[in-house]
Design a protein around this motif. Structure first.
Motif, PDB file in Angstrom:
ATOM      1  N   PRO A 237       0.717  -1.413  -0.062  1.00 19.97           N
ATOM      2  CA  PRO A 237      -0.002   0.079  -0.051  1.00 19.97           C
ATOM      3  C   PRO A 237       0.913   1.385  -0.064  1.00 19.97           C
ATOM      4  CG  PRO A 237      -0.795  -1.703   1.386  1.00 19.97           C
ATOM      5  CD  PRO A 237       0.204  -2.145   1.075  1.00 19.97           C
ATOM      6  N   VAL A 238       2.040   1.191   0.524  1.00 25.96           N
ATOM      7  CA  VAL A 238       2.769   2.585   0.481  1.00 25.96           C
ATOM      8  C   VAL A 238       3.211   2.622  -0.849  1.00 25.96           C
ATOM      9  CG1 VAL A 238       4.981   3.296   1.431  1.00 25.96           C
ATOM     10  CG2 VAL A 238       3.823   1.656   2.763  1.00 25.96           C
ATOM     11  N   TYR A 239       3.369   1.829  -1.862  1.00 18.01           N
ATOM     12  CA  TYR A 239       3.972   2.272  -3.063  1.00 18.01           C
ATOM     13  C   TYR A 239       2.714   2.792  -4.009  1.00 18.01           C
ATOM     14  CZ  TYR A 239       8.557   0.222  -2.273  1.00 18.01           C
ATOM     15  OH  TYR A 239       9.780   0.046  -1.668  1.00 18.01           O
ATOM     16  N   VAL A 240       1.503   2.322  -3.573  1.00 21.26           N
ATOM     17  CA  VAL A 240       0.380   3.102  -4.025  1.00 21.26           C
ATOM     18  C   VAL A 240       0.364   4.597  -3.701  1.00 21.26           C
ATOM     19  CG1 VAL A 240      -2.149   2.895  -4.267  1.00 21.26           C
ATOM     20  CG2 VAL A 240      -0.869   0.657  -4.284  1.00 21.26           C
ATOM     21  N   ALA A 241       0.254   4.982  -2.605  1.00 17.35           N
ATOM     22  CA  ALA A 241       0.325   6.239  -1.808  1.00 17.35           C
ATOM     23  C   ALA A 241       1.373   6.947  -2.500  1.00 17.35           C
ATOM     24  CB  ALA A 241       0.556   6.116  -0.311  1.00 17.35           C
ATOM     25  N   ALA A 242       2.673   6.547  -2.663  1.00 18.95           N
ATOM     26  CA  ALA A 242       4.078   7.160  -3.084  1.00 18.95           C
ATOM     27  C   ALA A 242       3.677   7.281  -4.552  1.00 18.95           C
ATOM     28  CB  ALA A 242       5.045   6.296  -2.947  1.00 18.95           C
ATOM     29  N   ARG A 243       3.079   6.710  -5.430  1.00 20.17           N
ATOM     30  CA  ARG A 243       2.900   6.764  -6.843  1.00 20.17           C
ATOM     31  C   ARG A 243       1.914   8.219  -6.662  1.00 20.17           C
ATOM     32  NH1 ARG A 243       5.770   5.887 -11.747  1.00 20.17           N
ATOM     33  NH2 ARG A 243       4.418   7.076 -12.855  1.00 20.17           N
ATOM     34  N   VAL A 244       0.914   7.872  -6.173  1.00 19.82           N
ATOM     35  CA  VAL A 244      -0.011   9.201  -6.267  1.00 19.82           C
ATOM     36  C   VAL A 244       0.746  10.431  -5.739  1.00 19.82           C
ATOM     37  CG1 VAL A 244      -2.152  10.181  -5.432  1.00 19.82           C
ATOM     38  CG2 VAL A 244      -2.092   7.580  -6.054  1.00 19.82           C
TER      39      VAL A 244
END
Length: 290
Positions: A237-244
């Motif tokens: 989930p961190v990488y989803v947030a980081a991409r956004v």
């Protein structure tokens, strides 16, 4: 003799997932994934304690996966940064001071049903240079507490995650009742969308291992797990947030670009076309950026 916190695997599942013992009740044990967001029950006689040597081997493998995901994201980040520098220079690649701009990244609220995973995720956010407020809340309490917490923190990105699992014995994959915690993720997202209906005003990720992806998306999440009902890694989930967070608000995010750097990939994560949330300004001001 099993004790709380012991590392175990299940004989009936060919020792595929490493768990830690959370609760022992008579002859049954509640298990939490050590590296994946999976929750399960198992009889004590189905469990095998994991010796230190096997744990180290598994840990080495996981560390390699995490390092690969981090490296891939950093590569993408550099490309996004180069694009921002060109935009900040009015499109002139020969701009002498390419760093003459500041950036305002969105606030992230990460709500997690696992305090150990939450700590690990917050460390990764900080490593990626993102501002985050982490909050431990049990999955069953998320629908009751999430709106008030979002109103207090005022984030632009909300992560709702923890543990989940699908039980074939409870029904088909289409039925929400067949999942341990999916209904809580659905209710939490639905409650948030009643107050924040715009998908680009508040970006929401929700779900954990094997979660009911379709119901979570229909409730109003931008991104969710798990399309193929597979396990997802703790830090995905961190990488989803980081991409956004590191994509300009002027750009839409390609779903594949979001999931390709995660350990789970497109079988574990999916979502809707969403705008980025990063804004840049000029001239550079360290105080503004902080």
């Amino acid at each position: 003799m099993l004790t709380l916190g012991d590392l175990v695997t299940r004989n009936s599942y060919n020792h595929d997932v490493l768990f830690r013992v959370k609760i022992i009740e008579d002859s049954y044990v509640k298990l939490i994934g050590e590296n994946v967001r999976l929750e399960a029950d198992a009889p004590i006689d189905d469990l095998k304690k994991v010796p230190g040597s096997e744990y180290q081997d598994r840990k080495t493998h996981i560390n390699k996966q995490e390092a690969c995901s981090y490296r891939l994201f950093r590569q993408d980040y550099r490309l996004l940064k180069e694009k921002r520098e060109v935009e900040a220079g009015g499109g002139y690649a020969e701009l002498e001071e390419k760093s003459n701009y500041f950036q305002i990244s969105p606030r992230i609220l990460h709500i997690d049903g696992d305090p150990l995973f939450l700590k690990k995720c917050v460390q990764l956010y900080e490593q990626l240079g993102l501002q985050v407020h982490g909050q431990y809340i049990e999955e069953k309490n998320m629908p009751l507490e999430v709106v008030a917490l979002v109103q207090k923190i005022q984030p632009e990105i909300v992560i709702l995650t923890g543990h989940d699992s699908y039980s074939k014995a409870k029904g088909s994959t289409r039925e929400l009742e067949s999942y341990r915690n999916s209904r809580y993720f659905v209710e939490s997202v639905r409650n948030l969308r009643q107050h924040y209906p715009h998908f680009d005003q508040l970006v929401i990720f929700a779900g954990a291992c094997q979660s009911h992806f379709e119901s979570i998306i229909k409730a109003g999440a931008n991104f969710a797990s798990s399309p193929a009902r597979v396990n997802i890694h703790a830090i995905d989930p961190v990488y989803v947030a980081a991409r956004v967070a590191y994509t300009s608000f002027m750009d839409h995010i390609n779903i594949w670009e979001v999931v390709r750097n995660t350990i789970s990939g497109e079988k574990g994560l999916g979502g809707l076309q969403t705008r980025g949330l990063l804004r840049i300004g000029m001239p550079y001001s360290e105080d503004v950026e902080k």
